[in-house]
Design a protein around this motif. Structure first.
Motif, PDB file in Angstrom:
ATOM      1  N   ARG A 104       0.646  -1.129   0.100  1.00  0.00           N
ATOM      2  CA  ARG A 104       0.016   0.031  -0.098  1.00  0.00           C
ATOM      3  C   ARG A 104       1.002   1.200   0.116  1.00  0.00           C
ATOM      4  N   PHE A 105       0.560   2.144  -1.010  1.00  0.00           N
ATOM      5  CA  PHE A 105       1.393   3.403  -1.144  1.00  0.00           C
ATOM      6  C   PHE A 105       0.224   4.429  -0.935  1.00  0.00           C
ATOM      7  N   ALA A 106       0.586   5.509   0.049  1.00  0.00           N
ATOM      8  CA  ALA A 106      -0.347   6.559   0.211  1.00  0.00           C
ATOM      9  C   ALA A 106       0.129   7.699  -0.052  1.00  0.00           C
ATOM     10  N   GLN A 107      -0.842   8.787  -0.600  1.00  0.00           N
ATOM     11  CA  GLN A 107      -0.489  10.231  -0.484  1.00  0.00           C
ATOM     12  C   GLN A 107      -0.681  10.648   0.851  1.00  0.00           C
ATOM     13  N   GLU A 108       0.235  11.635   1.075  1.00  0.00           N
ATOM     14  CA  GLU A 108       0.248  12.262   2.608  1.00  0.00           C
ATOM     15  C   GLU A 108      -1.180  12.893   2.579  1.00  0.00           C
ATOM     16  N   GLU A 157       4.674   3.005   1.765  1.00  0.00           N
ATOM     17  CA  GLU A 157       5.194   4.402   1.753  1.00  0.00           C
ATOM     18  C   GLU A 157       4.261   5.425   1.720  1.00  0.00           C
ATOM     19  N   VAL A 158       4.753   6.395   2.261  1.00  0.00           N
ATOM     20  CA  VAL A 158       3.983   7.692   2.146  1.00  0.00           C
ATOM     21  C   VAL A 158       4.339   8.843   1.092  1.00  0.00           C
ATOM     22  N   LEU A 159       3.641   9.356   0.027  1.00  0.00           N
ATOM     23  CA  LEU A 159       4.450  10.322  -0.718  1.00  0.00           C
ATOM     24  C   LEU A 159       3.632  11.455  -0.766  1.00  0.00           C
ATOM     25  N   PRO A 160       4.343  12.429  -0.886  1.00  0.00           N
ATOM     26  CA  PRO A 160       4.179  14.027  -0.957  1.00  0.00           C
ATOM     27  C   PRO A 160       2.741  14.244  -1.658  1.00  0.00           C
ATOM     28  N   ASP A 161       2.127  15.464  -1.101  1.00  0.00           N
ATOM     29  CA  ASP A 161       0.906  15.768  -1.835  1.00  0.00           C
ATOM     30  C   ASP A 161       1.474  16.248  -3.168  1.00  0.00           C
ATOM     31  N   GLY A 162       0.586  16.529  -4.390  1.00  0.00           N
ATOM     32  CA  GLY A 162       1.114  17.452  -5.467  1.00  0.00           C
ATOM     33  C   GLY A 162       1.727  16.268  -6.499  1.00  0.00           C
ATOM     34  N   GLY A 163       1.220  15.018  -6.531  1.00  0.00           N
ATOM     35  CA  GLY A 163       1.603  14.190  -7.933  1.00  0.00           C
ATOM     36  C   GLY A 163       2.862  13.232  -7.545  1.00  0.00           C
ATOM     37  N   LEU A 196       2.421  10.509  -5.541  1.00  0.00           N
ATOM     38  CA  LEU A 196       2.074   9.182  -5.516  1.00  0.00           C
ATOM     39  C   LEU A 196       1.875   8.310  -6.962  1.00  0.00           C
ATOM     40  N   ASP A 197       1.428   9.179  -7.927  1.00  0.00           N
ATOM     41  CA  ASP A 197       1.367   8.646  -9.337  1.00  0.00           C
ATOM     42  C   ASP A 197       2.549   8.087  -9.950  1.00  0.00           C
ATOM     43  N   GLY A 198       3.426   9.171  -9.717  1.00  0.00           N
ATOM     44  CA  GLY A 198       4.861   8.792 -10.230  1.00  0.00           C
ATOM     45  C   GLY A 198       5.744   7.718  -9.648  1.00  0.00           C
ATOM     46  N   ARG A 199       5.645   7.534  -8.336  1.00  0.00           N
ATOM     47  CA  ARG A 199       6.264   6.530  -7.667  1.00  0.00           C
ATOM     48  C   ARG A 199       5.542   5.070  -7.787  1.00  0.00           C
ATOM     49  N   VAL A 200       4.124   5.223  -7.891  1.00  0.00           N
ATOM     50  CA  VAL A 200       3.535   3.942  -8.164  1.00  0.00           C
ATOM     51  C   VAL A 200       3.938   3.351  -9.595  1.00  0.00           C
ATOM     52  N   ALA A 201       3.679   4.274 -10.490  1.00  0.00           N
ATOM     53  CA  ALA A 201       4.165   4.004 -11.731  1.00  0.00           C
ATOM     54  C   ALA A 201       5.675   3.340 -11.851  1.00  0.00           C
ATOM     55  N   ALA A 202       6.508   4.084 -11.374  1.00  0.00           N
ATOM     56  CA  ALA A 202       7.993   3.371 -11.505  1.00  0.00           C
ATOM     57  C   ALA A 202       8.032   2.293 -10.722  1.00  0.00           C
ATOM     58  N   TYR A 203       7.395   2.182  -9.421  1.00  0.00           N
ATOM     59  CA  TYR A 203       7.449   0.877  -8.745  1.00  0.00           C
ATOM     60  C   TYR A 203       6.809  -0.327  -9.307  1.00  0.00           C
ATOM     61  N   ALA A 204       5.840  -0.228 -10.071  1.00  0.00           N
ATOM     62  CA  ALA A 204       4.815  -1.234 -10.824  1.00  0.00           C
ATOM     63  C   ALA A 204       5.848  -1.487 -11.791  1.00  0.00           C
ATOM     64  N   ALA A 205       6.532  -0.733 -12.573  1.00  0.00           N
ATOM     65  CA  ALA A 205       7.445  -0.985 -13.586  1.00  0.00           C
ATOM     66  C   ALA A 205       8.564  -1.918 -13.111  1.00  0.00           C
ATOM     67  N   VAL A 206       9.041  -1.650 -11.976  1.00  0.00           N
ATOM     68  CA  VAL A 206      10.009  -2.518 -11.505  1.00  0.00           C
ATOM     69  C   VAL A 206       9.582  -3.935 -10.960  1.00  0.00           C
ATOM     70  N   LEU A 207       8.469  -4.005 -10.805  1.00  0.00           N
ATOM     71  CA  LEU A 207       7.702  -5.606 -10.390  1.00  0.00           C
ATOM     72  C   LEU A 207       7.397  -5.963 -11.629  1.00  0.00           C
ATOM     73  N   ALA A 208       7.240  -5.437 -12.719  1.00  0.00           N
ATOM     74  CA  ALA A 208       6.568  -6.142 -14.053  1.00  0.00           C
ATOM     75  C   ALA A 208       7.950  -6.468 -14.640  1.00  0.00           C
ATOM     76  N   SER A 209       9.194  -6.162 -14.280  1.00  0.00           N
ATOM     77  CA  SER A 209      10.400  -6.296 -14.981  1.00  0.00           C
ATOM     78  C   SER A 209      11.035  -7.783 -14.156  1.00  0.00           C
ATOM     79  N   ARG A 210      10.739  -8.016 -12.848  1.00  0.00           N
ATOM     80  CA  ARG A 210      11.034  -9.082 -12.216  1.00  0.00           C
ATOM     81  C   ARG A 210      10.606 -10.459 -12.356  1.00  0.00           C
ATOM     82  N   SER A 211      11.087 -11.544 -11.871  1.00  0.00           N
ATOM     83  CA  SER A 211      10.843 -12.909 -12.018  1.00  0.00           C
ATOM     84  C   SER A 211       9.455 -13.384 -11.468  1.00  0.00           C
ATOM     85  N   GLN A 212       8.416 -13.479 -12.276  1.00  0.00           N
ATOM     86  CA  GLN A 212       7.232 -13.992 -11.778  1.00  0.00           C
ATOM     87  C   GLN A 212       7.366 -15.140 -10.764  1.00  0.00           C
ATOM     88  N   LEU A 213       8.170 -16.188 -11.093  1.00  0.00           N
ATOM     89  CA  LEU A 213       8.373 -17.473 -10.598  1.00  0.00           C
ATOM     90  C   LEU A 213       8.830 -16.742  -9.095  1.00  0.00           C
TER      91      LEU A 213
END
Length: 255
Positions: free
Chosen positions: A119-123, A178-184, A186-203
């Motif tokens: 869970r990632f949250a905006q401040e 994680e808590v991300l600052p207000d003002g955008g 959250l979206d950037g961090r979630v997108a970046a982290y999700a891209a990292v997860l998508a690149s890793r081994s599903q196994l």
């Protein structure tokens, strides 16, 4: 499509499926129809090999304010059964799940967020588990999940009082990761982290998800999957060759 109607919106991009809770008139409260549709939606996404990560979020500036109270008048037990079925389907999703939370995450919203892996949250987000305000017995499975996440003390505080807590306490107790600052942020961090997860081994991810949930009888199964999938050999070769690995293992609907 009328986006003012209560619905679950779905998109898939670069291996990341985003499910958006959308009910603008009631702070994204979940209607009975939305609860019913979530397990089927998750089943379809789990069957799609292009989906490697799931992000659950809310439309606008609110995650989910719980269940649509008008649903409860049709029968609190029926409404609760629908919520538990949706929660369990989300917890059983075979790939990493991430809740992106801003604004209110209350009642059924907290139930869904707790069922995600992270869970990632905006401040400024507010969290609450509110059955005590309605005289409802919180489901045993949901209570156990909450206790496992935040510990018995915080779980009892949330359940006994129904009070809302902010991101500082939510982070300290483990309700959010994680808590991300207000003002955008959250979206950037979630997108970046999700891209990292998508690149890793599903196994690796699928086995870790099972083990973290307490499964103790699948060591031999996952050892066999590691031998037959080729992911380990590919990962080591890519590391030595200083390139991005091309993992081939894909989880099915049941892992």
């Amino acid at each position: 499509m009328d986006r003012t109607e209560p619905q679950l919106l779905t998109s898939v991009d670069a291996g990341v499926a985003t499910v958006t809770i959308s009910h603008p008139a009631k702070r994204n409260a979940m209607t009975a129809a939305m609860w019913r549709s979530l397990p089927e939606l998750l089943e379809r996404l789990a069957a799609d090999p292009a989906v490697r990560v799931l992000v659950l979020t809310g439309a606008g500036d609110t995650f989910c304010a719980g269940a649509d109270i008008s649903t409860l008048w049709e029968g609190a037990e029926d409404a609760q059964d629908l919520a538990v079925a949706a929660e369990e389907a989300l917890a059983a999703f075979p790939r990493p799940t991430l809740a992106a939370v801003r604004g209110y995450c209350v009642g059924g919203g907290s139930q869904l967020a707790a069922a995600c892996d992270l869970r990632f949250a905006q401040e400024g987000a507010l969290f609450g588990v509110t059955p005590a305000k309605l005289g409802i017995v919180y489901p045993s499975s949901s209570t156990r999940r909450l206790v496992a996440l935040v510990g018995p003390g915080t779980a009892k505080h949330l359940l006994f009082s129904g009070e809302l807590i902010g991101t500082e306490r939510a982070l300290r107790t483990g309700l959010v990761d994680e808590v991300l600052p207000d003002g955008g942020g959250l979206d950037g961090r979630v997108a970046a982290y999700a891209a990292v997860l998508a690149s890793r081994s599903q196994l690796t991810q699928a086995a870790a998800k099972e083990f973290a949930a307490g499964r103790r009888d699948r060591d031999a199964y996952w050892a066999g999957q590691a031998r037959s999938s080729g992911d380990t050999a590919e990962g080591v070769a890519a590391f030595l060759e200083r390139r991005t690995p091309d993992f081939s293992y894909t989880t099915g609907p049941t892992g």
